[in-house]
Design an enzyme around this catalytic site. Structure first.
Site, PDB file in Angstrom:
ATOM      1  N   LEU A  32      50.004  40.308  40.988  1.00  0.00           N
ATOM      2  CA  LEU A  32      50.211  38.986  41.582  1.00  0.00           C
ATOM      3  C   LEU A  32      48.940  38.142  41.550  1.00  0.00           C
ATOM      4  CD1 LEU A  32      52.252  40.026  44.760  1.00  0.00           C
ATOM      5  CD2 LEU A  32      53.138  38.793  42.760  1.00  0.00           C
ATOM      6  N   SER A  33      49.103  36.843  41.674  1.00  0.00           N
ATOM      7  CA  SER A  33      47.964  35.953  41.847  1.00  0.00           C
ATOM      8  C   SER A  33      47.230  36.368  43.119  1.00  0.00           C
ATOM      9  CB  SER A  33      48.450  34.500  41.966  1.00  0.00           C
ATOM     10  OG  SER A  33      47.363  33.633  42.163  1.00  0.00           O
ATOM     11  N   GLY A  34      45.922  36.510  43.026  1.00  0.00           N
ATOM     12  CA  GLY A  34      45.143  36.915  44.189  1.00  0.00           C
ATOM     13  C   GLY A  34      45.027  38.416  44.370  1.00  0.00           C
ATOM     14  N   ALA A  35      45.619  39.199  43.470  1.00  0.00           N
ATOM     15  CA  ALA A  35      45.552  40.662  43.590  1.00  0.00           C
ATOM     16  C   ALA A  35      44.165  41.194  43.239  1.00  0.00           C
ATOM     17  CB  ALA A  35      46.606  41.323  42.705  1.00  0.00           C
ATOM     18  N   GLY A  36      43.408  40.433  42.458  1.00  0.00           N
ATOM     19  CA  GLY A  36      42.063  40.860  42.077  1.00  0.00           C
ATOM     20  C   GLY A  36      41.898  41.185  40.600  1.00  0.00           C
ATOM     21  N   LYS A  37      42.829  40.756  39.778  1.00  0.00           N
ATOM     22  CA  LYS A  37      42.786  41.069  38.342  1.00  0.00           C
ATOM     23  C   LYS A  37      41.508  40.551  37.681  1.00  0.00           C
ATOM     24  CE  LYS A  37      46.489  38.740  37.626  1.00  0.00           C
ATOM     25  NZ  LYS A  37      46.638  38.310  39.034  1.00  0.00           N
ATOM     26  N   SER A 105      51.263  38.120  34.030  1.00  0.00           N
ATOM     27  CA  SER A 105      52.262  38.700  33.111  1.00  0.00           C
ATOM     28  C   SER A 105      53.395  39.341  33.904  1.00  0.00           C
ATOM     29  CB  SER A 105      51.616  39.677  32.127  1.00  0.00           C
ATOM     30  OG  SER A 105      50.771  40.611  32.731  1.00  0.00           O
TER      31      SER A 105
END
Length: 196
Positions: A32-37, A105
């Site tokens: 997710l957005s903000g997960a830390g990818k 993605s």
């Protein structure tokens, strides 16, 4: 397309790999957005650089400034975004690089498309797993707030689905661990899987 042929280069992928002293592959961060990818991909790239590895980080936001700047965020555009990134990543792997990608993605099918494009031995899926509530609390770009207010449509996790990987090569739980500890987990898993 029948008039187009693949040009074989005099220097092979194997030769490029040997020159760089590394196994080329794609390390595909999804979540997710903000997960830390992006944070984790960047920190891993720094750790690999210290080891003398030749890398390149393809980040979702950066790619949308150029290569995919013409795309929106509906399902079809997201799929095309990932297809393009997969093709670029494949070329970079052919150049002998370790390619790190940081993209939401959201669909399994698009991630599988890239896996099939590269081959199983050159694709490592890293699921950066953070609960939606944690991602919303972090909200580094203010996107969740805008999505909740109806200012952004098709936002993954709010009004557009995220299909979590069923069997990622690496599953990182990111709900409060320090980045350095997560990078250590990544490096250990990559070495144990014979990817590095």
């Amino acid at each position: 397309m029948s008039n187009i042929v693949w040009h074989q280069h005099a220097v092979s992928k194997q030769s490029r790999s040997e020159l760089k002293g590394q196994k080329p592959l794609v390390i595909w961060f999804t979540g997710l957005s903000g997960a830390g990818k992006s944070t984790l991909a960047g920190a891993l790239e720094q750790a690999l650089a210290v080891e003398g590895k030749h890398t390149y980080l393809l980040d979702g936001d950066n790619v949308r400034h150029g290569l995919c700047g013409d795309l929106g965020f509906d399902d079809a555009a997201r799929q095309e975004n990932i297809r393009r990134v997969g093709e670029v990543a494949k070329l970079m792997v052919d150049a002998g690089l370790i390619v790190l990608t940081a993209f939401i993605s959201p669909f399994r099918a698009e991630r599988e498309l890239v896996r099939n494009l590269l081959g199983a031995d050159e694709f490592v899926e890293v699921f950066v797993d953070a609960p939606l509530a944690v991602c919303e609390e972090r909200d580094p770009k203010g996107l969740y707030k805008k999505a909740r207010a109806g200012e952004i449509r098709n936002f993954t996790g709010i009004d557009s689905a995220y299909e979590a990987p069923k069997q990622p090569e690496i599953h990182l739980l990111n709900a409060g661990k320090p980045v350095a500890a997560l990078v250590d987990e990544l490096l250990t898993a990559l070495r144990q899987g014979n990817y590095l």
